[in-house]
Write a protein that holds these residues in place. Structure first.
Motif, PDB file in Angstrom:
ATOM      1  N   ARG A 658     -33.745  17.157 -26.282  1.00 51.92           N
ATOM      2  CA  ARG A 658     -34.037  17.801 -25.003  1.00 51.92           C
ATOM      3  C   ARG A 658     -32.918  17.505 -24.010  1.00 51.92           C
ATOM      4  O   ARG A 658     -33.141  17.035 -22.906  1.00 51.92           O
ATOM      5  CB  ARG A 658     -35.383  17.317 -24.460  1.00 51.92           C
ATOM      6  N   CYS A 659     -31.716  17.769 -24.454  1.00 50.47           N
ATOM      7  CA  CYS A 659     -30.519  17.497 -23.650  1.00 50.47           C
ATOM      8  C   CYS A 659     -29.558  18.656 -23.815  1.00 50.47           C
ATOM      9  O   CYS A 659     -29.396  19.196 -24.925  1.00 50.47           O
ATOM     10  CB  CYS A 659     -29.867  16.185 -24.092  1.00 50.47           C
ATOM     11  N   ALA A 660     -28.939  19.075 -22.736  1.00 49.57           N
ATOM     12  CA  ALA A 660     -27.974  20.180 -22.786  1.00 49.57           C
ATOM     13  C   ALA A 660     -26.731  19.821 -21.997  1.00 49.57           C
ATOM     14  O   ALA A 660     -26.804  19.127 -20.977  1.00 49.57           O
ATOM     15  CB  ALA A 660     -28.599  21.456 -22.225  1.00 49.57           C
ATOM     16  N   ARG A 661     -25.611  20.282 -22.511  1.00 50.59           N
ATOM     17  CA  ARG A 661     -24.346  20.163 -21.784  1.00 50.59           C
ATOM     18  C   ARG A 661     -24.210  21.380 -20.880  1.00 50.59           C
ATOM     19  O   ARG A 661     -24.489  22.501 -21.293  1.00 50.59           O
ATOM     20  CB  ARG A 661     -23.182  20.071 -22.757  1.00 50.59           C
ATOM     21  N   VAL A 662     -23.770  21.167 -19.642  1.00 44.77           N
ATOM     22  CA  VAL A 662     -23.609  22.250 -18.683  1.00 44.77           C
ATOM     23  C   VAL A 662     -22.161  22.711 -18.722  1.00 44.77           C
ATOM     24  O   VAL A 662     -21.241  21.899 -18.568  1.00 44.77           O
ATOM     25  CB  VAL A 662     -23.995  21.798 -17.260  1.00 44.77           C
ATOM     26  N   LEU A 663     -21.967  24.021 -18.937  1.00 45.69           N
ATOM     27  CA  LEU A 663     -20.631  24.599 -19.024  1.00 45.69           C
ATOM     28  C   LEU A 663     -20.440  25.578 -17.875  1.00 45.69           C
ATOM     29  O   LEU A 663     -21.318  26.410 -17.584  1.00 45.69           O
ATOM     30  CB  LEU A 663     -20.433  25.319 -20.351  1.00 45.69           C
ATOM     31  N   LEU A 664     -19.275  25.515 -17.245  1.00 51.14           N
ATOM     32  CA  LEU A 664     -18.928  26.445 -16.184  1.00 51.14           C
ATOM     33  C   LEU A 664     -17.569  27.033 -16.503  1.00 51.14           C
ATOM     34  O   LEU A 664     -16.572  26.292 -16.584  1.00 51.14           O
ATOM     35  CB  LEU A 664     -18.896  25.717 -14.836  1.00 51.14           C
ATOM     36  N   ASN A 665     -17.540  28.342 -16.743  1.00 49.39           N
ATOM     37  CA  ASN A 665     -16.304  29.015 -17.166  1.00 49.39           C
ATOM     38  C   ASN A 665     -15.732  28.378 -18.421  1.00 49.39           C
ATOM     39  O   ASN A 665     -14.515  28.207 -18.567  1.00 49.39           O
ATOM     40  CB  ASN A 665     -15.267  28.994 -16.040  1.00 49.39           C
ATOM     41  N   GLY A 666     -16.635  27.945 -19.304  1.00 52.61           N
ATOM     42  CA  GLY A 666     -16.214  27.371 -20.572  1.00 52.61           C
ATOM     43  C   GLY A 666     -15.865  25.901 -20.520  1.00 52.61           C
ATOM     44  O   GLY A 666     -15.564  25.298 -21.551  1.00 52.61           O
ATOM     45  N   ARG A 667     -15.900  25.266 -19.343  1.00 51.98           N
ATOM     46  CA  ARG A 667     -15.550  23.840 -19.214  1.00 51.98           C
ATOM     47  C   ARG A 667     -16.808  23.010 -18.980  1.00 51.98           C
ATOM     48  O   ARG A 667     -17.650  23.370 -18.159  1.00 51.98           O
ATOM     49  CB  ARG A 667     -14.579  23.638 -18.052  1.00 51.98           C
ATOM     50  N   ALA A 668     -16.933  21.906 -19.737  1.00 50.89           N
ATOM     51  CA  ALA A 668     -18.092  21.031 -19.585  1.00 50.89           C
ATOM     52  C   ALA A 668     -18.002  20.291 -18.254  1.00 50.89           C
ATOM     53  O   ALA A 668     -16.980  19.663 -17.938  1.00 50.89           O
ATOM     54  CB  ALA A 668     -18.156  20.037 -20.734  1.00 50.89           C
ATOM     55  N   ILE A 669     -19.086  20.348 -17.449  1.00 50.00           N
ATOM     56  CA  ILE A 669     -19.087  19.691 -16.134  1.00 50.00           C
ATOM     57  C   ILE A 669     -20.223  18.686 -15.985  1.00 50.00           C
ATOM     58  O   ILE A 669     -20.355  18.058 -14.932  1.00 50.00           O
ATOM     59  CB  ILE A 669     -19.193  20.735 -15.008  1.00 50.00           C
ATOM     60  N   GLY A 670     -21.058  18.509 -17.036  1.00 47.07           N
ATOM     61  CA  GLY A 670     -22.125  17.538 -16.910  1.00 47.07           C
ATOM     62  C   GLY A 670     -23.224  17.745 -17.915  1.00 47.07           C
ATOM     63  O   GLY A 670     -23.071  18.490 -18.893  1.00 47.07           O
ATOM     64  N   PHE A 671     -24.361  17.062 -17.668  1.00 40.61           N
ATOM     65  CA  PHE A 671     -25.488  17.106 -18.591  1.00 40.61           C
ATOM     66  C   PHE A 671     -26.782  17.265 -17.806  1.00 40.61           C
ATOM     67  O   PHE A 671     -26.884  16.886 -16.639  1.00 40.61           O
ATOM     68  CB  PHE A 671     -25.565  15.810 -19.415  1.00 40.61           C
ATOM     69  N   VAL A 672     -27.792  17.807 -18.499  1.00 40.91           N
ATOM     70  CA  VAL A 672     -29.152  17.861 -17.979  1.00 40.91           C
ATOM     71  C   VAL A 672     -30.078  17.611 -19.154  1.00 40.91           C
ATOM     72  O   VAL A 672     -29.836  18.092 -20.266  1.00 40.91           O
ATOM     73  CB  VAL A 672     -29.451  19.218 -17.301  1.00 40.91           C
ATOM     74  N   GLY A 673     -31.120  16.809 -18.900  1.00 40.99           N
ATOM     75  CA  GLY A 673     -32.025  16.519 -20.000  1.00 40.99           C
ATOM     76  C   GLY A 673     -33.096  15.526 -19.630  1.00 40.99           C
ATOM     77  O   GLY A 673     -33.100  14.936 -18.537  1.00 40.99           O
ATOM     78  N   GLU A 674     -33.992  15.315 -20.561  1.00 45.72           N
ATOM     79  CA  GLU A 674     -35.096  14.379 -20.393  1.00 45.72           C
ATOM     80  C   GLU A 674     -34.638  12.983 -20.794  1.00 45.72           C
ATOM     81  O   GLU A 674     -33.814  12.825 -21.703  1.00 45.72           O
ATOM     82  CB  GLU A 674     -36.265  14.830 -21.272  1.00 45.72           C
ATOM     83  N   LEU A 675     -35.160  11.954 -20.122  1.00 47.91           N
ATOM     84  CA  LEU A 675     -34.766  10.578 -20.423  1.00 47.91           C
ATOM     85  C   LEU A 675     -35.118  10.216 -21.853  1.00 47.91           C
ATOM     86  O   LEU A 675     -36.172  10.604 -22.377  1.00 47.91           O
ATOM     87  CB  LEU A 675     -35.452   9.615 -19.450  1.00 47.91           C
ATOM     88  N   HIS A 676     -34.246   9.471 -22.494  1.00 47.96           N
ATOM     89  CA  HIS A 676     -34.444   9.040 -23.881  1.00 47.96           C
ATOM     90  C   HIS A 676     -35.744   8.229 -23.992  1.00 47.96           C
ATOM     91  O   HIS A 676     -36.035   7.390 -23.135  1.00 47.96           O
ATOM     92  CB  HIS A 676     -33.255   8.175 -24.314  1.00 47.96           C
TER      93      HIS A 676
END
Length: 821
Positions: A658-676
């Protein structure tokens, strides 16, 4: 530094009012932080003499006192409950109609004629607390000197209108940590005469000396001491000394301790008085040994290492050098023979030890800034004279002073360039003005062509570079005399780029989404870095403010989880918090500049945490816990109008599925997800919070608004339902739609997902269900396509062609087929 004005004026009495004197000190860099009288206002309180005391007939704890207040009439009948009310003492007496300082309720106390248990009372006998001279409760009546004139106003007798100055001194003003030191500054500022203290030698009547060995000259540069025998163990501290100590914020303890403290406030010299009978053999001044222990005067027992200076005897450590004495050799009510010690301790040998050992003292505060090494003998003479006067007996005798000069600081000349001083201060100065300022401070100097060379006196540890002398000139000139000169450099406002918003706008957007901002320390426990960032080598602090805050953070997640835990401990059910802060990462390509540190990258990030119900309690919707998609929506709203992509990823702090990498214009800028789940369990959280962390620079980007005409032709919508394998993601579908997007495509939205129910235990679903046409491992996705043209209304042919193009592209890229029925 607190002191009474009367004591200061004994050394230097300039023709200035109290307020003018305070202003003068402040404008010379000695900030007067507070200015107040010794006691709040009171009226009709006089010196009274208790002539008779009788037990109250109706109360065991009350006494009926007959008090003479010097009015020539009958004695006043006053009922009193103080335990020390007795015949013969003189005490403050509040007459009928008197007003005492405000009590705990903030209202002044008015004394009226009354009765206590049937006995009339014509006033009140006062304690120090009732006059607001002390906050202690159990002291009873304030006993005055036997020589106090009857009927004299208590404010006059005790000089209660004397003003107390509280100075906020900077660390370089150690020479002002005494009344005489401040008087020396006042004399230099005002030109008033300075009364130099005299130190008449006390004749030695015995030849006794205590053996003292100094083995650490980098700790102690000079050690002076003397033996004094046959003191009166029952002596008391005189009233005048107790009052002066109290007005310096120091509580009276015992005569010998009070004398040592008095000289420290008077001359700035911390000293120590040992009970001679408790010293085993001689004294040894050295660095401590690891594992040695010492019980301090305050009762705390500490364990030492090899970085603390001590005074030891032949058996044990007896004192912390320059900080605090030990309990084993402390003076007491049975002390008759003493050893007086005054030493010069090197500031670097004392600095930081008080804080590390958690025993901050006035002595350590002074020694770590520097105390004059040239007057140890003179100050011992002053202490000896006071000891003899207060605690002496006909048999009192003192030995010679044992003075060991081992390693004294050698003052280095400092040169002041007049032109440089004028440039730094910002006003024209002549060489004579600079010379006059330094001469008023009694600084030895030699004048040259456009420059002055000063040899700092022994008490000025702060004069080491040219800027120190420039500051002294500015102080003597007076900061209020400096001209107000506007800056000459042109200043033009720098307009922010239109394609970039401010951090404030980001804060406002998150606050609008229901998040509250938090501000946290950048140093965190090492465990957080290992668990939440998988960082086994974090950047360590050389001098952490607390043992558990020893490393610099490389993620904001730990700080937000700590805030969550704090709120949950206080029964908060719904938490939304965010932080804009720096993280600290190792980076070999970072060089030293005005804003960077070599090898350390310090980017700004924005992170948020959501926990609990998605909405506050309400009647219109059922309560539902926050989930991944709620926070993903918040991230999308934060980045709008830019459109971010999300792809499955892994992060040490987040749930593996339940974790996703956030991409903006193809560049990774961070993460969003549920705590492990593992960290949810270790943080003892009832449910899993959802977190995000993004690069702030990427979040600050925005598209510049461009004009577009309002569409003249109505858009049409078509729904498209396709069947795909379970492995096909939303991102795969949208990518295929974008590749096939004809010029008429305006948007595509996934609005429904259908999966057939799983078969029950024992059942088989080998064939597609006839009602749905879905085989196991398949799902149905419904897309809504919006089509429009700027040129003309779309015909059915163009609409069908566009929809078919999308269906064909989905089939090629994802294996999708149109859903039947």
């Amino acid at each position: 530094m607190q002191f009474p004005e009367s004591w200061l004026r004994e050394f230097c009495n300039p023709p200035l009012t109290t307020v003018e004197l305070a202003q003068t000190l402040t404008m010379a860099g000695l900030e007067v932080e507070a200015l107040r009288p010794v006691a709040p206002p009171c009226t009709r309180v006089v010196v009274g003499h208790i002539k008779a005391v009788a037990q109250h007939p109706e109360a065991d704890r009350l006494r009926v006192c007959q008090v003479d207040v010097g009015q020539g009439g009958a004695l006043l009948n006053i009922v009193c409950g103080a335990p020390n009310a007795r015949v013969g003492i003189k005490v403050p007496c509040a007459l009928v109609g008197a007003e005492l300082p405000a009590g705990d309720d903030g209202q002044p106390v008015r004394i009226e004629l009354g009765q206590l248990r049937g006995v009339p009372s014509q006033g009140m006998l006062c304690s120090a607390r009732e006059l607001r001279l002390s906050e202690e409760h159990g002291g009873g009546l304030l006993e005055l000197d036997a020589s106090a004139p009857l009927g004299q106003d208590i404010r006059v007798h005790l000089d209660l209108d004397d003003m107390l100055f509280t100075l906020k001194l900077t660390p370089n003003l150690a020479h002002c940590l005494s009344v005489h030191g401040i008087a020396r500054e006042v004399s230099a500022l005002t030109g008033a005469a300075l009364q130099q203290p005299s130190f008449p030698a006390v004749a030695a009547r015995i030849a006794d000396k205590l053996p003292v060995q100094v083995s650490a000259t980098d700790l102690c540069g000079r050690f002076s001491g003397r033996i004094v025998r046959h003191l009166n163990p029952h002596a008391t501290t005189p009233q005048w000394m107790r009052e002066r100590l109290a007005r310096c914020g120091q509580r009276s303890v015992a005569p010998l301790v009070d004398i040592s403290n008095y000289v420290m406030f008077e001359l700035g010299r911390p000293s120590h008085i040992f009970d001679l009978d408790k010293i085993c053999g001689g004294l040894h001044v050295r660095w401590s040994k690891p594992g040695e222990q010492l019980t301090l005067l305050d009762g705390n027992r500490i364990t030492l290492d090899d970085k603390v200076g001590v005074i030891a005897d032949d058996e044990q450590v007896e004192s912390l050098a320059g900080i605090m004495g030990g309990n084993a050799t402390a003076v007491s009510e049975q002390t008759r023979h003493i050893y007086i010690e005054a030493a010069f301790w090197w500031p670097k040998a004392v600095a930081g030890r008080s804080r590390r050992l958690n025993c901050a003292t006035d002595a350590g505060h002074r020694f770590e800034r520097g105390v004059d090494p040239s007057l140890t003998v003179e100050h011992i003479e002053r202490i000896t004279a006071l000891v003899s006067a207060i605690c002496g007996t006909p048999q009192t005798a003192c030995g010679p002073i044992d003075d060991q000069c081992l390693n004294l600081p050698v003052p280095q000349p400092v040169t002041l360039r007049v032109a440089r001083a004028a440039k730094v201060i910002g006003m024209p100065l002549t060489q004579q003005q600079c010379a006059d300022a330094l001469q008023r401070l009694a600084l030895p100097m030699v004048q040259g062509d456009g420059q002055l060379t000063v040899t700092p006196p022994a008490h000025r540890f702060d004069l080491t570079i040219e800027e120190d002398l420039i500051e002294e000139v500015a102080r003597m000139v007076g900061y209020d005399k400096l001209p107000a000169t506007p800056p000459l450099a042109p200043m033009a406002p720098q307009l922010a780029a239109e394609a970039r918003r401010s951090p404030f706008a980001v804060r406002r957007a998150l606050a609008g989404a229901g998040y509250q901002e938090t501000i946290n320390f950048s140093f965190v426990p090492e465990r957080w870095e290992l668990e939440l960032a998988a960082n086994p080598q974090p950047i360590r602090l050389l001098n952490p403010i607390a043992s558990q805050m020893s490393v610099m953070r490389s993620t904001l997640f730990g700080s937000l989880l700590q805030v969550l835990r704090f709120n949950l401990d206080r029964k908060a059910a719904r938490v939304r918090v965010f932080e804009l802060g720096r993280v600290f990462l190792r980076a070999d390509d970072i060089k030293n500049t005005d804003t960077t540190v070599a090898g350390i990258h310090q980017p700004l990030r924005v992170a948020g945490l959501a926990y609990g119900p998605g909405d506050i309690l309400q009647w219109g919707r059922k309560e539902q816990a926050i989930d991944f998609f709620d926070v993903k929506g918040d991230v999308q709203a934060l980045l709008a109008p830019l459109s971010a992509d999300f792809e499955a990823a892994s992060h040490p702090a987040l749930h593996p599925g339940r974790c996703a990498r956030v991409l903006l214009n193809g560049r990774a800028i961070g993460f969003v997800g549920e705590l492990h789940p593992q960290w949810r369990q270790s943080w003892e959280l009832p449910q899993a919070p959802v977190l995000f962390e993004l690069e702030l620079d990427a979040v600050l980007q925005r598209e510049v608004a461009r004009f577009r005409p309002v569409a003249r032709h109505q858009a049409v919508e078509r729904d498209l339902a396709v069947v795909v394998a379970e492995r096909v993601t939303h991102a795969d579908i949208m990518a295929a739609v974008q590749r096939a997007a004809p010029d008429t495509m305006r948007s595509a939205v996934l609005y429904d997902i259908y999966r057939p129910k799983a078969p029950r235990a024992g059942e088989h679903a080998a064939e597609p269900a006839p009602a749905t046409g879905l085989a196991p491992g398949e799902k149905s996705l419904a897309l809504r396509l919006t089509l429009a043209s700027d040129e003309a209304t779309l015909t059915e042919t163009r609409i069908d062609t566009a929809v078919q193009a999308v269906a064909d592209q989905l089939a090629r890229c994802t294996g999708a087929r149109l859903r039947a029925g």
